[in-house]
Design a protein around this motif. Sequence first.
Motif, short mmCIF file in Angstrom:
data_model
loop_
_atom_site.label_atom_id
_atom_site.label_comp_id
_atom_site.label_asym_id
_atom_site.label_seq_id
_atom_site.Cartn_x
_atom_site.Cartn_y
_atom_site.Cartn_z
N GLU A 185 36.83 35.96 48.19
CA GLU A 185 37.18 37.29 48.67
C GLU A 185 36.67 38.35 47.68
OE1 GLU A 185 38.40 38.18 51.41
OE2 GLU A 185 39.52 36.49 52.24
N ALA A 186 36.02 39.34 48.22
CA ALA A 186 35.59 40.46 47.39
C ALA A 186 35.59 41.74 48.23
CB ALA A 186 34.21 40.20 46.79
N PRO A 187 36.72 42.05 48.85
CA PRO A 187 36.73 43.25 49.70
C PRO A 187 36.39 44.51 48.91
CG PRO A 187 38.71 41.91 50.06
CD PRO A 187 38.01 41.36 48.85
N HIS A 188 36.89 44.57 47.69
CA HIS A 188 36.52 45.72 46.84
C HIS A 188 36.56 45.26 45.39
CE1 HIS A 188 40.87 46.78 45.85
NE2 HIS A 188 41.01 45.97 46.87
N GLY A 189 35.85 44.18 45.13
CA GLY A 189 35.85 43.58 43.80
C GLY A 189 36.22 42.12 43.94
N HIS A 190 36.10 41.41 42.85
CA HIS A 190 36.28 39.96 42.85
C HIS A 190 37.75 39.62 42.70
CE1 HIS A 190 35.80 36.05 40.29
NE2 HIS A 190 36.21 35.79 41.50
N GLN A 191 38.29 38.93 43.72
CA GLN A 191 39.72 38.62 43.72
C GLN A 191 40.00 37.33 42.95
OE1 GLN A 191 41.63 37.98 47.49
NE2 GLN A 191 43.62 38.67 46.78
N GLY A 192 39.43 37.24 41.75
CA GLY A 192 39.73 36.11 40.86
C GLY A 192 40.25 36.66 39.54
N LEU A 193 40.84 35.80 38.76
CA LEU A 193 41.39 36.26 37.48
C LEU A 193 40.28 36.92 36.65
CD1 LEU A 193 43.71 33.26 36.53
CD2 LEU A 193 44.37 35.49 37.50
N GLY A 194 40.55 38.11 36.15
CA GLY A 194 39.57 38.82 35.35
C GLY A 194 38.51 39.52 36.16
N GLY A 195 38.60 39.43 37.48
CA GLY A 195 37.56 40.02 38.33
C GLY A 195 37.54 41.53 38.25
N THR A 196 36.34 42.08 38.33
CA THR A 196 36.19 43.53 38.34
C THR A 196 36.70 44.09 39.65
OG1 THR A 196 34.28 43.47 36.90
CG2 THR A 196 34.48 45.38 38.36
N LEU A 197 37.47 45.15 39.56
CA LEU A 197 38.02 45.78 40.76
C LEU A 197 37.45 47.17 40.93
CD1 LEU A 197 41.76 44.70 40.59
CD2 LEU A 197 39.89 43.71 41.93
N LEU A 198 37.02 47.45 42.13
CA LEU A 198 36.54 48.78 42.47
C LEU A 198 37.63 49.52 43.24
CD1 LEU A 198 33.01 47.76 43.80
CD2 LEU A 198 33.71 48.34 41.45
N PRO A 199 37.49 50.83 43.39
CA PRO A 199 38.39 51.52 44.31
C PRO A 199 38.34 50.83 45.67
CG PRO A 199 37.01 53.10 43.14
CD PRO A 199 36.47 51.73 42.81
N THR A 200 39.43 50.90 46.42
CA THR A 200 39.40 50.29 47.75
C THR A 200 38.32 50.97 48.59
OG1 THR A 200 41.26 51.71 48.26
CG2 THR A 200 41.75 49.40 47.93
N THR A 201 37.93 50.27 49.63
CA THR A 201 36.80 50.69 50.45
C THR A 201 36.93 52.14 50.91
OG1 THR A 201 36.92 48.40 51.18
CG2 THR A 201 35.35 49.79 52.31
N ILE A 202 38.13 52.54 51.30
CA ILE A 202 38.30 53.91 51.80
C ILE A 202 37.99 54.92 50.70
CG2 ILE A 202 40.79 54.14 51.28
CD1 ILE A 202 41.11 55.47 54.05
N GLY A 203 38.30 54.56 49.45
CA GLY A 203 37.96 55.44 48.34
C GLY A 203 36.47 55.47 48.08
N GLN A 204 35.84 54.31 48.19
CA GLN A 204 34.38 54.28 48.04
C GLN A 204 33.72 55.19 49.08
OE1 GLN A 204 32.62 50.31 47.57
NE2 GLN A 204 34.64 49.50 47.04
N ALA A 205 34.30 55.18 50.28
CA ALA A 205 33.73 56.04 51.33
C ALA A 205 33.82 57.51 50.94
CB ALA A 205 34.46 55.79 52.64
N ALA A 206 34.88 57.87 50.22
CA ALA A 206 35.07 59.27 49.84
C ALA A 206 33.96 59.77 48.93
CB ALA A 206 36.42 59.45 49.17
#
Lengths: 767, 767
Positions: B119-140
């Motif tokens: 899963e990587a809806p907005h970043g890597h959903q694993g321990l230590g994974g980089t997280l981005l703003p959620t998709t709706i924020g990326q759209a902004a």
Amino acid sequence: MTMTDPARTTQDSPTDRVRELLARMTTREKVGQLNQRLFGWQHVRRTRTGYVLSEELLAHAEHWGGIGAVYGLHRADAWSGQSWSNGIAPEAAAEVTRQLQDAVAAVSRLAVPALIVEEAPHGHQGLGGTLLPTTIGQAATFDPEWVAERAAAVAAELASVGAHVALVSGLDLARDPRWGRSEECFGEDPLLAAELTGATVAAMQGEGERIDAAHVAVVVKHLAAQGAAAGGRNAASAVIGRRELHEIHLPPARSAVLADAAGFMSAYNDIDGVPCSANRDLLTGLLRQQWGSRGIVMSDMGALDRLAGPAGGLVEAGALALNAGVDMSMGDVAFTLLEEALARGLVNEAAIDLACERVLRLKDRLGLLDGTRSVEAPARPRFPVPPVDASALVLVKNDGALPLPPGIERVAVIGPNSQDVGCLLGDYVPPLPAGDGVSIAEGLVQTLAAEVRCERGSMVRGELPGGIGRAVDLARWAEVVVLALGGSSRRRYDGEFEDNGAAAGAEDLDVSGGEGADLADVRLPGAQRELVEAVAEAVAGSGTRIVTVMVTGRAQGASPALELSDALLYAWYPGPDGGRVIAETLIGNDEPAGRMPVSVPRSSAELPVTYDRRLEWSPRYLTGPVSPETPFGAGLGYTSWTLGPVEGVPAAAGIEDVDAGRVGVRVRVTNTGRRAGSQVVQLYGRLMVPGLAPRTASLLGHSRVRLEPGESREVEVRIAPSPPALAAIDGPGRLALVAGLDSSVSFDEAVEIDLVVTAAGADSAAL
Amino acid sequence: MTMTDPARTTQDSPTDRVRELLARMTTREKVGQLNQRLFGWQHVRRTRTGYVLSEELLAHAEHWGGIGAVYGLHRADAWSGQSWSNGIAPEAAAEVTRQLQDAVAAVSRLAVPALIVEEAPHGHQGLGGTLLPTTIGQAATFDPEWVAERAAAVAAELASVGAHVALVSGLDLARDPRWGRSEECFGEDPLLAAELTGATVAAMQGEGERIDAAHVAVVVKHLAAQGAAAGGRNAASAVIGRRELHEIHLPPARSAVLADAAGFMSAYNDIDGVPCSANRDLLTGLLRQQWGSRGIVMSDMGALDRLAGPAGGLVEAGALALNAGVDMSMGDVAFTLLEEALARGLVNEAAIDLACERVLRLKDRLGLLDGTRSVEAPARPRFPVPPVDASALVLVKNDGALPLPPGIERVAVIGPNSQDVGCLLGDYVPPLPAGDGVSIAEGLVQTLAAEVRCERGSMVRGELPGGIGRAVDLARWAEVVVLALGGSSRRRYDGEFEDNGAAAGAEDLDVSGGEGADLADVRLPGAQRELVEAVAEAVAGSGTRIVTVMVTGRAQGASPALELSDALLYAWYPGPDGGRVIAETLIGNDEPAGRMPVSVPRSSAELPVTYDRRLEWSPRYLTGPVSPETPFGAGLGYTSWTLGPVEGVPAAAGIEDVDAGRVGVRVRVTNTGRRAGSQVVQLYGRLMVPGLAPRTASLLGHSRVRLEPGESREVEVRIAPSPPALAAIDGPGRLALVAGLDSSVSFDEAVEIDLVVTAAGADSAAL
């Protein structure tokens, strides 16, 4: 279709009379027949000595060599500005119509009478016209015969004033209670709406090919899917797909075709982008070619001119509509420009001929071309209308408060709808004769031996200064409080209107429903909620019972009145006599027999809650499960009931058995109470087809049973032929069946039948 | 299509390697490739000495002669139950993956590696994974490059732990803010979502045919129209028509095809009755035949088993999905029964072959069949991720309160989202490393010289005993109150979940968003409204400024904070570093550069308010005109702007010019303020086609311009090639163009071009 003219079907051929007439007409005369440009009330002026026709009317007739149709000659209401002081008096109505026809004939080369087209959404919208409960209330009867009897009386009355065409509500489905025109719908369910639409059309048109002088032609409105308008906003886009269209929105139209309806009014809205009046797939492909209707298509008021922007102009708009299948306009400029459209090659003569032929065929069907339709001015009232009774009243709660026990001495009638008759009528109604109509308070005064006192308490939508205080005081005095709450679609003569008569500026008036009056919040308005809470608090613990009557035209939430009342009755807009009917019902002279024709939501935020939406994996919000405040089909009487287990009839069946009405369930029904009463046993199905998401449930049939106290009977409820739920299915499936007393049925114990469906709707490629 | 195999296109041919491998496989081995039955985290156990694979995993590999894919080997979150105490540690991640592949290969006859799907809806959903703003924020951000840079970093990180396939959000449109998964959408607009989806896919997969070891294959989700689910209820029916589907919901998928996305996840919902995973018109007709995608179709978790009821069983459900075009299941039983489906004649060997071939082609594309994909266990952090900045922050109100002036000494941070990091992350995230993340309060402490004090005041959805009193006291102390309001999609390890990981029982938790957390009421919850009103009243007249930060994943209303605050900023779920970014922005080190990616409604009762809905004749309720609280496209920076009149570029154009990106407008843009800044000039069009209801407006292009104080520039904004607004149009029309700074543009002064469109979508008969 393999015919050379794909818009013509075999049943769809003109008589020699029509053919010969058409052959003699000029293009202008033909175009004249397609127009319904003039609003009748603007062209008849009442003077001290009689009625005078306008110069414009005669010039119009002369220019076009006749008139296709005149709209609303007898219409009287706030928008038309016609009242008892200036409108056409009932006793003169037939004579005025004849005067107009004679004058038109005198200046028309071929002397073809104009169609006299009148509004009759739920009764005749002329002075003295009979008014029925609004359509949504008629739906609550679950009783096509009840509806048909009264529709027939309205038709006879219309015919007696020289009207030919009644514009009748029936095709729209009340799928979004925010829509102000919900009251014009036979509820939310396609089967129920189809049954009642068919019954209405048949009753108003009479039997047989010709429509005789005791009947009128029916143009049913609206085609199609206006009830799916986004946000419940009038005429907004219906963003729906083909299956939803066929399964939910088209069945009433299909039923009207089967009843040989004289015409269909194309709706304002678009369906997934295509405006109905420009939708050839709908108006020609489906309606004429597939379903075989020989009726006219009349567009809604001004709908063609609304096409002009995208089309590039009014001429283009008229051409677009004609080519799509519209035969007659209402009030538009666009259709008066068809000669120019022809000259510019945007339409061809054959298209004009076909539309004109359809209009002439309707006139022929009415006996207007051979002079066989004669109208004698009647002494009114001439047509006995079966009285309105408790058939449309839906009792959704009764903690023993109803019927009101005898011996009550003090009754308080509180609420914005307590003392007035206008709120009982709905939209599209004429002003009543002075002194006519019975308010709820008056009804109780006339019916009860008790002292009855009144207090409005609040406005429909706003507060009434000091109102709650006075209401609370009155409630403390009473033994029974009747709360008359809900909405109102009353129009005021000083109100503002859109060009098509829809309410405008209604923000400032104390109304909540009708055309142009859409609501975001469909709960009881805040002022009424406060009133209910104050009254309930005032009488808490005192033994005073609270009975709420919801006067409304939509699936309006009743909370907190539902929780705080001992009984709650939806009366819809019951008509002028509503107060009497409600009072008779509250004291138990009549049993409330209506069933909910809509799913009432807890709030607009949870929409949609229609019971037949497709099964959801997790129908909930964070605030809890999605469930209606009151489910479709619900309704109590004054006795109690049990249903036994359901048995399939027959045990195995094919689709041909379904279509023949041989399939259903058998269930034992018992009146377990101490009073005779009636019950509506409802048959619901869940269709399981591979690769299709099932609907939660679909009403497939219903049967009313009347039983004495303690009596028990085996009741068979059959699936109605060609049920809407199968309209867009093509292939094998299984149908699970259950019986219930409302739509909140469980399918855990359903009986199941296998079937293979090849449905009418499924082979329409374009739509 | 005239090809013998209609599901195969010319680009769509396997390599010799794939063909040879396929020829050697047994039916069971092929079916094994189509299954992703096992959830990785259930089959790797961390012990004191290392990681141990389950017996079931190896038995599964042995039974099927290999494994098609393993889902979520590295997934760590509340649902999987994987945390820093028991999950796969980042430093061991690559090695564990290799261990699994080696074990699978050892028991697989042909040693085909399993796809490792994460899963990587907005970043890597694993321990230590980089997280981005959620998709709706990326759209902004309105900035495909910004999004692409960060997506590339996430892909490299995923690749470094041995993952092959990233499941990435992008195809859903945020059309109903009640939907808890709104946060997973690139906003409501099809053009913006299509641009950002395309950019994300391209960035994560890298350039060229092969997907190298620094990149991963992207399966974008979900196909299709999940954002149109009725009532905003997760996975409910999308009751929409073909035009709506093509113009609004399909453009991001089309864009993903053009970016050669490795795969598409078929959605839970049905479209007008047809579940997406059973929709051959969608998965084969449109995706493969018309658009030419060579990607796989992977169904959403358990979606195939959900087909079993109507289909008549799990075997039938699997057959239905395979025949529709699903290649790989996720977690279902149904696809493990394909051998039985074959034996019963419900599928044929060719269909199994084709699906298997697609899966093998993907493995080949990743370099898994020839051993060219090698992963070296990296020392983390290895991949520099461009920092999150103010690009996604949308300032919708600023009465001079921002930037915060220097010299402030007392700042109160009040609100349910003031002190915690979890609320900044959104759904589908791993637990952060201990001590990671910066709350809004912490960000202000780190950034301001002032004294910063905190008070929650209320929960997200409920009251906090005594909270308002303490908040009011604190507000009275402060010079500036920062209200941290909105929602939270945080999941708790003691929470309940559906079989697919969606929240269940979330009613009882203090969350408001994410999968399974749909809201009826999208305004600020009552507890927060009370908090805002109390704080505002406490500081009224004192000179204390209120700055509200909305932390949210949907188009959540901000009233009454909008009216009662001096400034209001939507931060979305900005990610772990959000508190720092927000603080830097509030003090003016960074300029908020985001624009509203959604239309924010005043209440759920007025839905829909999407700016591009079809033009309404009378868009109002009795309570007033329908207008959003904040329009799509809106957003302020820290300077002021003017736009000059719009000029067409070129003056006349055809559709071929549009497709070539040569058509648009020229407009003079001036920074009239005293600070450098950036602005997003937005090009909106209204398409006028005869017989079609126009949309109010459609975003056709946008261009960011950065100007110094007082600087002025002529800016050209071109229509993006193949704009979604033209997707379902076929024929002549006129396009009116205007430029604006948000979607509330008027077309009164529009420039107009004529065009003839023959669009890609228009010739799809079935869909």
